[in-house]
Design a protein around this motif. Sequence first.
Motif, short mmCIF file in Angstrom:
data_model
loop_
_atom_site.label_atom_id
_atom_site.label_comp_id
_atom_site.label_asym_id
_atom_site.label_seq_id
_atom_site.Cartn_x
_atom_site.Cartn_y
_atom_site.Cartn_z
N LEU A 51 -53.51 -66.79 43.25
CA LEU A 51 -53.78 -66.11 42.00
C LEU A 51 -53.91 -67.19 40.94
CD1 LEU A 51 -51.43 -62.93 41.95
CD2 LEU A 51 -53.95 -63.12 42.53
N ASN A 52 -54.59 -66.79 39.72
CA ASN A 52 -54.85 -67.73 38.65
C ASN A 52 -53.58 -67.92 37.91
OD1 ASN A 52 -55.43 -69.10 36.36
ND2 ASN A 52 -57.59 -68.16 36.20
N ALA A 53 -52.70 -68.89 38.11
CA ALA A 53 -51.50 -69.17 37.61
C ALA A 53 -51.59 -69.29 36.14
CB ALA A 53 -50.66 -70.45 38.02
N VAL A 54 -52.64 -69.97 35.66
CA VAL A 54 -52.71 -70.12 34.00
C VAL A 54 -53.03 -68.62 33.28
CG1 VAL A 54 -54.31 -71.06 32.17
CG2 VAL A 54 -54.02 -72.44 34.42
N HIS A 55 -53.64 -67.92 34.08
CA HIS A 55 -54.04 -66.65 33.61
C HIS A 55 -52.70 -65.77 33.31
CE1 HIS A 55 -55.29 -62.46 32.91
NE2 HIS A 55 -54.54 -62.02 34.01
N TYR A 56 -51.82 -65.87 34.40
CA TYR A 56 -50.25 -65.16 34.19
C TYR A 56 -49.43 -65.86 33.30
CZ TYR A 56 -52.04 -62.04 37.80
OH TYR A 56 -52.67 -61.04 38.45
N LEU A 57 -49.62 -67.24 33.10
CA LEU A 57 -48.66 -67.90 32.21
C LEU A 57 -49.15 -67.46 30.91
CD1 LEU A 57 -48.53 -71.25 34.03
CD2 LEU A 57 -46.65 -69.75 33.54
N THR A 58 -50.28 -67.29 30.55
CA THR A 58 -50.87 -66.72 29.48
C THR A 58 -50.31 -65.34 29.09
OG1 THR A 58 -52.81 -68.26 29.63
CG2 THR A 58 -52.87 -66.45 28.12
N LEU A 59 -50.33 -64.67 30.14
CA LEU A 59 -49.74 -63.22 29.71
C LEU A 59 -48.27 -63.35 29.52
CD1 LEU A 59 -51.22 -61.17 33.02
CD2 LEU A 59 -51.68 -60.83 30.43
N GLY A 60 -47.71 -64.39 30.28
CA GLY A 60 -46.12 -64.66 29.91
C GLY A 60 -46.03 -65.03 28.55
N LEU A 61 -46.65 -66.03 28.06
CA LEU A 61 -46.87 -66.56 26.67
C LEU A 61 -47.02 -65.43 25.70
CD1 LEU A 61 -46.72 -69.19 24.81
CD2 LEU A 61 -48.97 -69.52 25.33
N ALA A 62 -47.96 -64.64 25.92
CA ALA A 62 -48.22 -63.56 25.02
C ALA A 62 -46.95 -62.61 25.05
CB ALA A 62 -49.60 -62.70 25.53
N TYR A 63 -46.43 -62.28 25.95
CA TYR A 63 -45.27 -61.51 26.09
C TYR A 63 -44.06 -61.95 25.12
CZ TYR A 63 -40.91 -59.28 27.77
OH TYR A 63 -39.69 -58.74 27.79
N PHE A 64 -43.77 -63.21 25.33
CA PHE A 64 -42.76 -64.05 24.81
C PHE A 64 -43.15 -64.04 23.19
CE2 PHE A 64 -41.28 -65.14 29.02
CZ PHE A 64 -40.32 -64.69 29.09
N LEU A 65 -44.15 -64.34 23.03
CA LEU A 65 -44.50 -64.51 21.42
C LEU A 65 -44.42 -63.03 20.76
CD1 LEU A 65 -47.79 -66.62 21.63
CD2 LEU A 65 -45.53 -67.41 20.70
N ASP A 66 -44.92 -62.24 21.43
CA ASP A 66 -44.45 -60.79 21.05
C ASP A 66 -43.09 -60.55 20.70
OD1 ASP A 66 -45.57 -58.12 20.14
OD2 ASP A 66 -44.60 -57.36 22.05
N GLN A 67 -42.41 -60.88 21.74
CA GLN A 67 -40.75 -60.53 21.87
C GLN A 67 -40.20 -61.39 20.58
OE1 GLN A 67 -39.20 -58.32 23.57
NE2 GLN A 67 -41.05 -57.96 23.88
N ILE A 68 -40.60 -62.69 20.19
CA ILE A 68 -40.15 -63.37 19.06
C ILE A 68 -40.46 -62.55 17.99
CG2 ILE A 68 -40.47 -65.43 17.87
CD1 ILE A 68 -41.01 -66.92 20.40
N TYR A 69 -41.66 -62.08 17.82
CA TYR A 69 -41.86 -61.39 16.56
C TYR A 69 -40.99 -59.97 16.25
CZ TYR A 69 -45.92 -63.95 15.04
OH TYR A 69 -46.63 -65.24 14.45
N ASN A 70 -40.96 -59.33 17.73
CA ASN A 70 -40.06 -58.36 17.60
C ASN A 70 -38.35 -58.56 17.47
OD1 ASN A 70 -42.29 -56.50 18.26
ND2 ASN A 70 -41.95 -56.84 20.17
N CYS A 71 -38.14 -59.77 17.83
CA CYS A 71 -36.61 -59.97 17.65
C CYS A 71 -36.01 -60.57 16.38
CB CYS A 71 -36.04 -60.72 19.03
SG CYS A 71 -36.50 -59.52 20.31
N ALA A 72 -37.31 -61.56 15.95
CA ALA A 72 -36.85 -62.30 14.74
C ALA A 72 -36.47 -61.34 13.48
CB ALA A 72 -37.89 -63.16 14.55
N PRO A 73 -35.80 -61.92 12.35
CA PRO A 73 -35.37 -61.15 11.23
C PRO A 73 -36.44 -60.59 10.48
CG PRO A 73 -34.28 -62.97 11.26
CD PRO A 73 -34.94 -63.16 12.46
N ASP A 74 -37.71 -61.69 10.70
CA ASP A 74 -38.96 -61.26 9.62
C ASP A 74 -39.86 -62.13 10.51
OD1 ASP A 74 -38.82 -63.70 8.45
OD2 ASP A 74 -37.16 -62.87 6.87
#
Length: 88
Positions: free
Chosen positions: A43-66
Amino acid sequence: MSDKKDNIECSNCGTEISPEEIAHDAFNDGLNSITQLVSFSGLNAVHYLTLGLAYFLDQIYNCAPDKEEAERVINKTVTKLKKEQNNG
Protein backbone atom coordinates in the motif's frame (compact mmCIF):
# COMPACT_ATOMS: atom_id res chain seq x y z
CA MET A 1 15.95 -1.55 43.86
CA SER A 2 15.78 1.91 42.39
CA ASP A 3 15.92 5.05 44.53
CA LYS A 4 13.49 6.78 42.18
CA LYS A 5 10.11 5.32 43.00
CA ASP A 6 8.59 6.18 39.59
CA ASN A 7 11.33 4.47 37.60
CA ILE A 8 11.41 0.79 36.79
CA GLU A 9 14.65 -1.11 37.19
CA CYS A 10 15.56 -3.78 34.67
CA SER A 11 16.07 -7.06 36.51
CA ASN A 12 18.71 -8.14 33.96
CA CYS A 13 20.97 -5.08 33.72
CA GLY A 14 19.82 -2.70 36.46
CA THR A 15 19.12 0.15 34.04
CA GLU A 16 16.41 2.50 35.26
CA ILE A 17 13.63 3.36 32.83
CA SER A 18 10.90 5.90 33.48
CA PRO A 19 7.27 5.04 32.80
CA GLU A 20 7.26 7.95 30.33
CA GLU A 21 10.17 6.41 28.39
CA ILE A 22 8.41 3.03 28.33
CA ALA A 23 5.23 4.67 27.04
CA HIS A 24 7.17 6.60 24.35
CA ASP A 25 8.92 3.41 23.21
CA ALA A 26 5.65 1.43 23.09
CA PHE A 27 3.90 4.24 21.21
CA ASN A 28 6.69 4.46 18.62
CA ASP A 29 6.87 0.66 18.29
CA GLY A 30 3.14 0.51 17.58
CA LEU A 31 3.32 3.23 14.95
CA ASN A 32 6.37 1.61 13.35
CA SER A 33 4.52 -1.72 13.20
CA ILE A 34 1.53 -0.14 11.46
CA THR A 35 3.80 1.65 8.97
CA GLN A 36 5.68 -1.56 8.20
CA LEU A 37 2.44 -3.48 7.73
CA VAL A 38 1.19 -0.89 5.24
CA SER A 39 4.50 -0.84 3.39
CA PHE A 40 4.87 -4.63 3.29
CA SER A 41 1.29 -4.92 2.02
CA GLY A 42 2.23 -2.89 -1.03
CA LEU A 43 0.00 0.00 0.00
CA ASN A 44 1.02 3.63 -0.37
CA ALA A 45 2.78 4.31 2.94
CA VAL A 46 2.79 8.09 2.38
CA HIS A 47 -1.00 8.08 2.03
CA TYR A 48 -1.45 6.22 5.31
CA LEU A 49 1.14 8.34 7.08
CA THR A 50 -0.79 11.41 5.88
CA LEU A 51 -3.97 9.93 7.35
CA GLY A 52 -2.10 9.42 10.62
CA LEU A 53 -0.77 12.97 10.55
CA ALA A 54 -4.28 14.34 10.03
CA TYR A 55 -5.56 12.18 12.88
CA PHE A 56 -2.87 13.35 15.29
CA LEU A 57 -3.24 17.00 14.32
CA ASP A 58 -6.97 16.73 14.97
CA GLN A 59 -6.26 15.15 18.35
CA ILE A 60 -3.91 18.00 19.28
CA TYR A 61 -6.67 20.51 18.53
CA ASN A 62 -9.14 18.43 20.54
CA CYS A 63 -6.86 17.93 23.55
CA ALA A 64 -5.10 21.28 23.81
CA PRO A 65 -6.65 23.83 26.17
CA ASP A 66 -7.30 26.18 23.25
CA LYS A 67 -6.63 26.66 19.53
CA GLU A 68 -3.64 28.93 20.15
CA GLU A 69 -1.90 26.32 22.31
CA ALA A 70 -2.61 23.61 19.74
CA GLU A 71 -1.07 25.72 17.00
CA ARG A 72 1.92 26.61 19.17
CA VAL A 73 2.62 22.91 19.83
CA ILE A 74 2.14 21.99 16.16
CA ASN A 75 4.37 24.82 14.91
CA LYS A 76 7.08 24.04 17.47
CA THR A 77 7.06 20.38 16.45
CA VAL A 78 7.15 21.12 12.71
CA THR A 79 10.00 23.63 13.18
CA LYS A 80 11.99 21.09 15.21
CA LEU A 81 11.46 18.32 12.66
CA LYS A 82 12.41 20.56 9.74
CA LYS A 83 15.59 21.58 11.54
CA GLU A 84 16.46 17.94 12.25
CA GLN A 85 15.84 16.99 8.60
CA ASN A 86 18.03 19.84 7.34
CA ASN A 87 20.87 19.01 9.72
CA GLY A 88 20.59 15.23 9.41
